[in-house]
Structures are given as C-alpha cells and as structure tokens.
Design a protein around this motif. Structure first.
Motif, short mmCIF file in Angstrom:
data_model
loop_
_atom_site.label_atom_id
_atom_site.label_comp_id
_atom_site.label_asym_id
_atom_site.label_seq_id
_atom_site.Cartn_x
_atom_site.Cartn_y
_atom_site.Cartn_z
N PHE B 29 0.83 -1.21 0.00
CA PHE B 29 0.00 0.00 0.00
C PHE B 29 0.86 1.26 0.00
O PHE B 29 0.68 2.15 -0.83
CB PHE B 29 -0.93 -0.01 1.22
CG PHE B 29 -1.84 1.18 1.27
CD1 PHE B 29 -3.03 1.20 0.55
CD2 PHE B 29 -1.51 2.30 2.02
CE1 PHE B 29 -3.85 2.29 0.58
CE2 PHE B 29 -2.33 3.41 2.05
CZ PHE B 29 -3.52 3.40 1.34
N PHE B 30 1.83 1.29 0.92
CA PHE B 30 2.61 2.53 1.05
C PHE B 30 3.62 2.69 -0.08
O PHE B 30 4.02 3.81 -0.40
CB PHE B 30 3.26 2.60 2.43
CG PHE B 30 2.25 2.86 3.51
CD1 PHE B 30 1.68 4.12 3.64
CD2 PHE B 30 1.82 1.85 4.34
CE1 PHE B 30 0.72 4.36 4.61
CE2 PHE B 30 0.86 2.08 5.30
CZ PHE B 30 0.30 3.35 5.44
N LEU B 31 3.99 1.56 -0.72
CA LEU B 31 4.85 1.65 -1.91
C LEU B 31 4.15 2.49 -2.98
O LEU B 31 4.76 3.37 -3.60
CB LEU B 31 5.12 0.24 -2.43
CG LEU B 31 6.15 0.10 -3.54
CD1 LEU B 31 7.50 0.54 -3.04
CD2 LEU B 31 6.23 -1.36 -3.99
N PHE B 32 2.87 2.24 -3.17
CA PHE B 32 2.14 2.97 -4.22
C PHE B 32 1.79 4.38 -3.79
O PHE B 32 1.41 5.21 -4.61
CB PHE B 32 0.92 2.16 -4.68
CG PHE B 32 1.32 1.02 -5.58
CD1 PHE B 32 1.39 1.19 -6.95
CD2 PHE B 32 1.70 -0.20 -5.05
CE1 PHE B 32 1.81 0.18 -7.78
CE2 PHE B 32 2.12 -1.23 -5.87
CZ PHE B 32 2.18 -1.05 -7.23
N GLU B 33 1.93 4.65 -2.45
CA GLU B 33 1.80 6.03 -1.99
C GLU B 33 3.00 6.87 -2.44
O GLU B 33 2.95 8.09 -2.47
CB GLU B 33 1.72 6.07 -0.46
CG GLU B 33 0.39 5.63 0.10
CD GLU B 33 -0.72 6.64 -0.21
OE1 GLU B 33 -0.52 7.83 0.09
OE2 GLU B 33 -1.73 6.23 -0.78
N LEU B 34 4.10 6.18 -2.79
CA LEU B 34 5.31 6.89 -3.19
C LEU B 34 5.18 7.49 -4.58
O LEU B 34 5.99 8.30 -4.99
CB LEU B 34 6.51 5.93 -3.21
CG LEU B 34 7.02 5.40 -1.88
CD1 LEU B 34 8.13 4.40 -2.13
CD2 LEU B 34 7.53 6.54 -1.03
N LEU B 35 4.17 7.03 -5.34
CA LEU B 35 3.98 7.56 -6.69
C LEU B 35 3.96 9.08 -6.63
O LEU B 35 3.27 9.66 -5.79
CB LEU B 35 2.64 7.08 -7.25
CG LEU B 35 2.60 5.68 -7.83
CD1 LEU B 35 1.17 5.29 -8.12
CD2 LEU B 35 3.42 5.63 -9.09
N PRO B 36 4.71 9.72 -7.50
CA PRO B 36 4.67 11.18 -7.50
C PRO B 36 3.25 11.66 -7.80
O PRO B 36 2.61 11.17 -8.71
CB PRO B 36 5.64 11.57 -8.63
CG PRO B 36 5.84 10.33 -9.43
CD PRO B 36 5.58 9.18 -8.53
N GLY B 37 2.77 12.60 -7.01
CA GLY B 37 1.38 13.02 -7.16
C GLY B 37 0.49 11.95 -6.60
O GLY B 37 0.95 10.96 -6.03
N SER B 38 -0.79 12.08 -6.77
CA SER B 38 -1.68 11.06 -6.24
C SER B 38 -1.89 9.98 -7.29
O SER B 38 -1.47 10.10 -8.43
CB SER B 38 -3.02 11.67 -5.85
OG SER B 38 -3.81 11.84 -7.01
N GLU B 68 -6.66 6.06 7.26
CA GLU B 68 -8.04 5.63 7.04
C GLU B 68 -8.16 4.87 5.71
O GLU B 68 -8.84 3.84 5.62
CB GLU B 68 -8.93 6.88 7.02
CG GLU B 68 -10.41 6.58 7.21
CD GLU B 68 -11.23 7.85 7.00
OE1 GLU B 68 -10.82 8.90 7.55
OE2 GLU B 68 -12.24 7.80 6.29
N ARG B 69 -7.44 5.39 4.70
CA ARG B 69 -7.51 4.73 3.40
C ARG B 69 -6.87 3.35 3.45
O ARG B 69 -7.38 2.40 2.86
CB ARG B 69 -6.81 5.59 2.34
CG ARG B 69 -7.70 6.72 1.86
CD ARG B 69 -7.11 7.36 0.64
NE ARG B 69 -5.92 8.14 0.98
CZ ARG B 69 -4.74 7.94 0.43
NH1 ARG B 69 -4.58 7.03 -0.49
NH2 ARG B 69 -3.72 8.68 0.78
N PHE B 70 -5.75 3.23 4.20
CA PHE B 70 -5.10 1.93 4.32
C PHE B 70 -6.04 0.94 5.00
O PHE B 70 -6.20 -0.20 4.54
CB PHE B 70 -3.78 2.05 5.09
CG PHE B 70 -3.13 0.73 5.37
CD1 PHE B 70 -2.76 -0.09 4.32
CD2 PHE B 70 -2.89 0.30 6.66
CE1 PHE B 70 -2.15 -1.32 4.55
CE2 PHE B 70 -2.29 -0.93 6.90
CZ PHE B 70 -1.93 -1.74 5.85
N GLY B 71 -6.68 1.42 6.08
CA GLY B 71 -7.63 0.56 6.79
C GLY B 71 -8.74 0.09 5.86
O GLY B 71 -9.07 -1.10 5.82
N GLY B 72 -9.29 1.02 5.11
CA GLY B 72 -10.38 0.69 4.19
C GLY B 72 -9.93 -0.30 3.12
O GLY B 72 -10.62 -1.30 2.84
#
Lengths: 285, 322
Positions: B29-38, B68-72
């Motif tokens: 999950f957090f790997l894809f949070e690294l994407l530049p921008g959303s 919250e998004r990770f939980g969901g």
C-alpha cells in the motif's frame, strides 16, 4: 612444507588452469574495455537508423549485422555493455553498502535496533525478488537509474544476512576483546577490527551478484518494464529481435550470445574466486 | 510430537503468517503512496484536467487521510475486493482467480519436469564423480545456469517452433476445451522454466550424493553384496536429497519470477502476464492488488513448506536445530 608440492602441482596443470580462468577473464576484459571506450570507437551511433539496410547479416561493414531498423548491432552490443556494467556494478554496490552496514549493526547491537533491522529485511523478503523489483520500477518509473536502485534494494537482505553471519563469530574473537579492553569505541571496533575480517565473503558474494544483476536488468528490459527503448540494453535488444526471429534470427541471437558469454564468464570467475577463498579460509582455521 | 504441541505449533505459524501478510500488505500500500502526485494523477496522466483528477480522487477515496484509506483498502482486501482495473473495469480479484490456474499449472509442471531432469542426471554424475560423465553433466549444468529464462525460451522457440515446427511458439489452449492442445501449448513454457531450475537441483543432488557414497554405511552395504542400483536408490538417495528438497522450497520466489517472464514470452494468460501488462499500461490498482496477492501467497507457501519439512525431518520436528 606444503608450498613446494603445491607450486609443482600448479605448474603441472598450467594449461587447464589458465584456460579455465584466462578465457573468461579475457572476455570480461574485452567487454569492459569496449564498453568504456564505446563513445570514442569508430562505430556508428547505437541509435542511428539506416532504413536502406534493415536486418543485414554480419559483414565487414557491420561486424554483427544490423537490426530491423538498420541499426548497427555491434555498436548497440558495445553500448549495451555500458548499461550492463553500470547496473551490474552499481546495484550490488548499493546492496553491499546498505546491506553490509545493516548486517554489521544487527550483529553488534541488540535490542530495538537489531529487531527493527531484521524486521525491515523480512519486509523485503516477503516478496518474490522479481515481483518486488517490478513493483519498485513501476512506482519509481522506468530509467536506468531507477532499475539500478530497485535491483539494489532487492539485493539488500542477502548482503545483510552474509554480513551478520560473518560478523557474529568475529565479535567474540580475542582481537576484538583486546581492542575493547584497550578502550576502543564501537566505531573503531566495527570499522577497524570487524569489518576488514568480514569483507572477503561479502566481496565474493558481490562478484556473484554482478552476473545476477545483469540478468535481472536484461529480464526487466526484455519484459518492457526496465530501461526503455531505444537504449541498447541487451535484454531490450533481445525482446526487439523476437518479432523477426524467423526472418532474421541474428538480431536476437547476437545480443543473446553476448549476454550468455558475459554471464558465463562472470560465473566461472566467481566460482574460481570462491573456491580459492574458501580453501584459504579453511586453511586458516 | 504431542497433540498439544502440534496445535501450538500450527497456532504459532498461523500468527506469524498473518503478521507477515499484514506487513506485506502495508508495504504494498505505502509503496504505491510513493507515486509522485496522487494515484489519480498517475492514472489520468499529465495532461488531465484538474476537475477530472478531483472527481477520480473522490471516487477512489483519495481525499481521506492515509491511515483511514489503508484501513479501508485492507478491510476490502480481506473480503476479497482488490478494487478494479480503471482501464477494463474488471475486478482485480476476478482477474486473478481466472488467471491463477494457468500460472499454477506452469509452475507445477516445471517443478515436475525439472525434477525429472535433475534426478537421473544428478544421480549419474554423483555416482560417477570425477569421471568424464560427471564433467560433461556438471559442465552442462553450469553453462545452463548462465542462460537467462528469456534467452532459453527464445532458443527453444527458434528450434522447436520455427525450425522443426513441432510445437506452437505462443498461444494458450485452456485445459477444459482441449486437454491435448493445452499440454502441447504448455510444453515449451514448461521446458524453459524446468531447464532453468533443473541445474540448481542437479548440482546439489550430485555433490550430496557423491559425499554420501563416501560414508561408512555405504561401504557396509557394498560389503553385504548389494548391487550399485540398490545402494544408490535405496540407501544413498534419501539422505542425499535433503538440501535439494530444501532449495526446491526456498526456490519458490525464483520460480514465481521465472513464471512471470515465461508467461510474457509465451503469451500465457497467467497472473505474471497480468502483472506485466498492468505495469506497462500503468493500471496501478491491478498492479497493487497483484503484488499483494502474490506476496501473501508467497509467504503462505513458504510457511507451508516449512511445516512440511518439520514433518519430514525428525531433527526439525523435535526442534533440535533451533
């Protein structure tokens, strides 16, 4: 006592001994020299297309022939060597640097630091290697630097494991205790006493990883998710030639052969070094 | 092993499995949070209009706080909902279920064929250690180790599909429509993957068998007048195959990576090809869902393999090596 017999035994098999290591070493030397010198060699630019000469067989003008767009395959293979050498050396160097440091720290210190280092390594190990490399390049974006970083990250746990395993038995040895008794601090003991004695297995593994990384970069580029075309990555060249495998097999087979010989030579050299160092360490203890 | 300790053992393994799966999920999950921008930027590309991005962000729930998004996302993933492809609209979980059998068939067949190649050659080379037979087999295995998956696959396509025209180069026939056609379409992919794995197993078996044959109990067996075949197969093979079996277990990550390459090369509709297509098309939710699925499956299989070893190897069963 043993030295004279050893020397005469070595002298009696010079040919075999030399062929086994001289041929691979010569090939690697050739790849390195040509790769480094490629911008100054009298060869066409690797991406210069000649649509009048597509998929030509090897000739005096084009030593390895041309590919489907008429690009000189020798020039591309030689420039591709630069990419393979860069990824093959820098990615394991990242792994060695980060993994080696983490492994050493996890061996020396206990408690929370060790637990969090081992936890972070487990986190990387929870993914199949290629899948993690794919996910990382997908997120980082496709470029030679990002592929190198992704492959470097993937190689961290193995280096850390080797570093920790070789550091642990050293920590209880007399020379470390002596240094500590003499009042040396942790940084001194780690860098001056422990590190030099654990470098050999790490460097041997580094040597093994060069060919693994060259293959990994080739695989990613072959899959179309590594170094983007028109960069002359060997894996990318092989993927590109596939379309005309029937009509012009040399477009695929030449980069494939270059890659095979390079990987085989590196494996042979790695095997040779490993045998010698293991024998040496066995002799010491 | 008593029943209580057996249950405790299983409980401990399950807890560890859940913990590692959770860590793998968080990493994905957090790997894809690294994407530049959303994620919405990444999906819509650089030229997207701000209002479209805002709309997609709201649709994907990207305006909520990250925890919250990770939980969901995790809660949905546990229920089997990995989101859907923003290109085809197909649910990721359904795509995985449809394509998984192809990948499993490939990996199982490759392990079987790899073992079928490694066993006889490894035994032969170990039995004839130091002879020219051994040198030829070991040398061949060493050279094969230097051929990457994709090069080996292309060579097999060139020889068997293009020159000899015996087998199809690409294309997949489902087992349900035509079992024979399915096996024909699987021959080259299976052989490629098996030939990459076999040298690894062969080399381990060869060296372990050669050292087993120097042990005293083999001398005793010879003195009793047993034939070489009996000694090899009934006495020497079992104690010589442990490191090979261990590596077969550890090797699953390598096998999965190989399957990804081979599915792409031979155009097999497995989850590896789905992953590569997702990456090339920047279909991030597909990639994210697949990476999560593969890593959890990988961890689970690894732990199952560990558990099986504990049953096979009496030393591990009694926990003496730990």
């Amino acid at each position: 006592m043993a030295a004279p017999t050893e020397r005469s035994a070595r002298a009696s098999i010079p040919l075999l001994f030399q062929a086994r290591i001289a041929l691979p070493a010569a090939w690697i030397l050739l790849v390195v020299v040509l790769g480094l010198a490629s911008p100054w060699l009298p060869i066409p630019p690797p991406n210069a297309m000649d649509f009048l000469a597509p998929a030509e067989a090897p000739s005096m003008k084009h030593l390895f022939g041309t590919d489907l767009d008429g690009r000189d395959l020798f020039a591309r293979a030689v420039h591709g060597a630069r990419i393979s050498l860069f990824v093959g050396l820098v990615a394991p160097a990242l792994g060695l640097l980060i993994g080696g440091t983490l492994g050493l720290l996890a061996a020396y210190y206990g408690g929370l630091l060790r637990a969090s280092i081992l936890g972070a390594l487990d986190l990387i190990l929870a993914f199949p290697t290629l899948v993690l490399a794919l996910a990382l390049t997908s997120v980082l974006g496709q470029s030679m630097e990002n592929v190198t970083v992704a492959l470097g990250i993937v190689s961290i746990p193995a280096f850390a494991r080797i570093a920790r395993a070789s550091a642990l038995p050293l920590l209880t040895r007399e020379f470390v205790l002596a240094a500590r008794t003499a009042g040396a601090g942790d940084p001194y003991i780690l860098t001056r006493e422990v590190l030099p004695n654990m470098l050999m297995p790490l460097l041997t593994y580094f040597l093994t990883m060069i060919s693994v990384m060259i293959v990994a970069e080739g695989s990613l580029s072959f899959l179309g998710v590594g170094i983007p075309p028109p960069a002359p990555s060997w894996g990318g060249m092989i993927a590109y030639g596939r379309e005309a495998l029937e009509r012009a097999p040399h477009v695929t087979l030449i980069p494939a052969t270059v890659m095979f010989l390079t990987v085989l030579s590196l494996n042979l050299i790695g095997d040779w070094v490993r045998q010698r160092t293991e024998a040496k360490e066995g002799g010491l203890s | 092993m008593t029943a209580a300790s057996f249950i405790r053992n299983i409980g401990r393994r399950t807890a560890r499995l859940l913990a590692v799966a959770l860590v793998a999920a968080a990493t994905t999950f957090f790997l894809f949070e690294l994407l530049p921008g959303s994620l919405a930027d990444a999906i819509l590309g650089e030229d997207a209009r701000p209002e479209d991005i805002a709309k997609l962000e709201a649709e994907l729930g990207l305006d909520r706080p990250v925890v919250e998004r990770f939980g969901g996302w995790l809660w949905q993933a546990v229920q089997g909902d990995l989101g859907q492809s923003h290109i085809t609209g197909e649910p990721v979980a359904r795509a995985i279920v449809e394509r998984l059998p192809v990948s499993i068939e490939l990996m199982l067949l490759a392990q079987l064929v790899g073992l079928a190649i490694a066993l006889p050659l490894g035994i032969w080379a170990g039995y004839r250690e130091g002879t020219s037979v051994d040198r030829a087999i070991s040398g061949g295995a060493f050279a094969t180790l230097a051929i990457p998956h994709f090069v080996l696959g292309i060579l097999l396509i060139l020889v068997f599909a293009i020159w000899l025209r015996w087998l199809p180069a690409t294309g997949f026939v489902p087992f349900s429509t035509d079992p024979i056609g399915n096996l024909r379409s699987m021959v080259l992919p299976t052989l490629t993957l098996a030939l990459v794995e076999a040298p690894i197993y062969l080399r381990l078996l060869r060296s372990d068998l050669a050292s087993t044959l120097r042990e005293e109990f083999i001398t005793v067996a010879r003195a009793k007048g047993l034939s070489d075949r009996q000694i090899l197969l009934q006495h020497a093979l079992r104690p010589s195959s442990f490191s090979m079996l261990t590596v077969m277990g550890i090797n699953i990550g390598h096998l999965i990576g190989g399957a990804v390459i081979i599915e792409t090369l031979f155009a097999l509709p497995g989850i590896g090809r789905l992953l590569i297509e997702g990456i090339i098309k920047r279909d991030y939710l597909v990639v994210q869902g697949l990476v999560l699925f593969i890593s959890v499956a990988f961890v689970a299989v690894n732990m199952a393999v560990d558990a099986v070893y504990a049953l096979i190897d009496p030393r591990l069963r009694h926990g003496r090596t730990h």
